[in-house]
Design an enzyme around this catalytic site. Structure first.
Site, short mmCIF file in Angstrom:
data_model
loop_
_atom_site.label_atom_id
_atom_site.label_comp_id
_atom_site.label_asym_id
_atom_site.label_seq_id
_atom_site.Cartn_x
_atom_site.Cartn_y
_atom_site.Cartn_z
N HIS A 126 -14.79 62.82 14.97
CA HIS A 126 -14.07 62.18 13.87
C HIS A 126 -12.55 62.26 14.04
O HIS A 126 -11.81 61.53 13.38
CB HIS A 126 -14.49 62.78 12.51
CG HIS A 126 -13.94 64.13 12.21
ND1 HIS A 126 -14.67 65.29 12.40
CD2 HIS A 126 -12.74 64.53 11.73
CE1 HIS A 126 -13.93 66.33 12.04
NE2 HIS A 126 -12.76 65.90 11.63
N ASP A 160 -20.77 65.33 16.20
CA ASP A 160 -19.33 65.31 15.95
C ASP A 160 -18.56 65.99 17.07
O ASP A 160 -17.63 66.76 16.84
CB ASP A 160 -18.99 65.96 14.60
CG ASP A 160 -17.63 65.51 14.08
OD1 ASP A 160 -17.08 64.54 14.64
OD2 ASP A 160 -17.12 66.14 13.13
N SER A 183 -9.56 70.55 12.62
CA SER A 183 -10.76 69.94 13.19
C SER A 183 -10.60 69.78 14.70
O SER A 183 -9.59 69.27 15.18
CB SER A 183 -11.01 68.57 12.57
OG SER A 183 -11.38 68.69 11.23
#
Length: 470
Positions: free
Chosen positions: A124, A154, A230
């Protein structure tokens, strides 16, 4: 003489009355202090003391400086750019044109895993990017290319061409990580480069179930993770990579105490597959399962409170060939305890097709261990339609009254999720018979991006229907 005595008596009485009045009304009264014992109670008082993880760690003699020094130079800042067209004047606006500008669409972190520039991050973080830029801790900047992605997990793999050997973080064994173990989260939250936070592993095999039918197994930690973290590193006190920081659970969008990471064993397997095969080679046992609860205990006659119940066996699978049966309770795989489905899926995500795993089960109250050869999970995402298809079992085909086709395993978009398509059999695409997932791949590879797609399927009433997706 009598008069004198009378006056003396009167004076004496007057003095006595005056003294008595003073004593009674005017003289301050003494304060008497007495000691009283408090009432006894069965509730013990407690002191409230504000602490934090860093001071607690310091008090216990744990030093994170070595791990931080080993890892901070191997975590990078990832920026993704997109091209937008903005009109420079009214004429360009009316003609739906304009100047092309490069704009930052998002930012996150990444982890260098090899000295020659392979970087792992979250999918993402880079999804939708037309250009990627990676900045190292020494402020050197490189353009990055996408080697491959695994959207379901992911995970994405990037590559930069640097003019030097790069610092990197070695993989650790996430299976051996323990609840309560100290960890560091290294990343770039809020565009603050080289940020290190500390915490402990709060839980393992945590399933957030963010995607329909896509069960994942995360490491949960209380190390502070915020937007921008992230794709960053979760490392142990030895400086080994045990996870890729991925998500937080928060009403505000910022850290409130819990964060989640993809286990390093799963991430490493995905990366190895991308480098060797170009995509992820998912391995399966070949069973359908249900978790233990009161209903399943009653249905399958199970007394155990932990484990995974086998609810069905797929034909021609490793499970069928090994002798697993419906109603067996899976307790361990290769010595790893299986308490719930996330334990099972998490461990299998680190394995490859043709690997042999030792499955410990309980059957009729007896423990037994059976070696099971894992098979490849054949699947394909038809992105233009918004569905994923897999090879069906013989039972799937028999139940739908056909002898060929592929099965819709899950939907990829909210729009398609409304139609409850899971389990439906597709028999033709563009009037071409499809017998397996490979046939679907060949058909889709020959189509142009904007070309219509015709799909024939067997609905839940057993009738053949055709749909055209534009």
């Amino acid at each position: 003489m009598k008069r004198f005595l009378s006056l003396l008596v009167v004076a004496f009485l007057a003095g006595a009355i005056t003294l008595g009045a003073y004593k009674l009304f005017l003289e301050p009264k003494p304060v008497v202090i007495t000691e009283s014992k408090p009432a006894t109670t069965s509730v013990q008082p407690t002191n409230y003391k504000v602490t934090n993880t860093m001071s607690t760690a310091a008090a216990s003699g744990i030093d994170f400086s070595d791990a931080a020094e080993k890892t901070v130079n191997a975590v990078v800042h990832v920026k993704q750019y997109g091209l937008t067209r903005r009109p420079r004047n009214l004429m360009e606006y009316l003609r739906n044109g304009g100047a092309v500008e490069k704009q930052i669409q998002g930012a996150g972190s990444g982890v260098i895993i090899t000295a020659d520039g392979y970087i792992v991050t979250n999918n993402h973080v880079i999804e939708g990017a037309t250009e990627l830029e990676v900045t190292l801790n020494n402020n050197k900047t490189y353009n990055a290319k996408i080697v491959g992605t695994a959207p379901q997990s992911d995970i994405a793999l990037l590559k930069i061409e640097a003019d030097e050997h790069l610092s990197y973080i070695p993989f650790g064994d996430s299976n051996s990580a323990k609840i309560g173990e100290w960890v560091l989260a290294v990343g770039n939250p809020f565009n603050l480069t080289s940020t290190v936070t500390a915490g402990i592993i709060s839980a393992k095999s945590r399933d957030l179930n963010e995607y329909d039918g896509n069960y994942q197994s995360f490491i949960q930690t209380d190390a502070a993770v915020n937007p921008g973290n992230s794709g960053g590193a979760l490392v142990n006190v030895r400086g080994e990579l045990i996870g890729i920081n991925t998500a937080i659970t928060s009403m505000t969008g910022s850290y409130i105490g819990y964060s989640f990471a993809v286990p390093s064993n799963s991430a490493k397997k995905i990366i190895d597959d991308i480098i060797e095969y170009g995509d992820v080679q998912k391995a399966i046992i070949g069973v359908t399962t249900t978790e233990i609860n009161q209903a399943s205990q009653k249905e399958f006659g199970v007394n155990d409170s932990q484990g995974v119940i086998i609810a069905g066996i797929e034909s021609d699978s490793g499970a069928e060939q090994a002798g697993l049966k419906k109603g067996d309770v899976i307790k361990q795989i290769d010595g790893v305890k299986i308490r719930k489905f996330a334990d099972l899926s998490g461990y299998l995500s680190s394995k490859s097709p043709n690997d042999i795993v030792n499955v410990k089960i309980i059957r009729d109250g007896s423990l037994m261990t059976l070696p099971v050869k894992l098979k490849k999970y054949e699947r394909y995402e038809i992105q233009a339609v918004g569905i994923e298809v897999v090879n069906p079992s013989k039972e799937d085909l028999r139940r739908n009254g056909v002898n060929y086709g592929v099965k819709i395993s899950r939907t990829l978009t909210p729009r398609m999720a409304r139609y409850n398509l899971e389990g439906i059999i597709i028999t033709e695409i563009d009037n071409i018979k499809v017998t397996d997932v490979e046939a679907v791949k060949r058909i889709m590879a020959q189509k142009s991006p904007n070309e219509d797609i015709s799909i024939s399927l067997i609905d839940r009433n057993g009738e053949k229907r055709e749909f055209v997706f534009q």
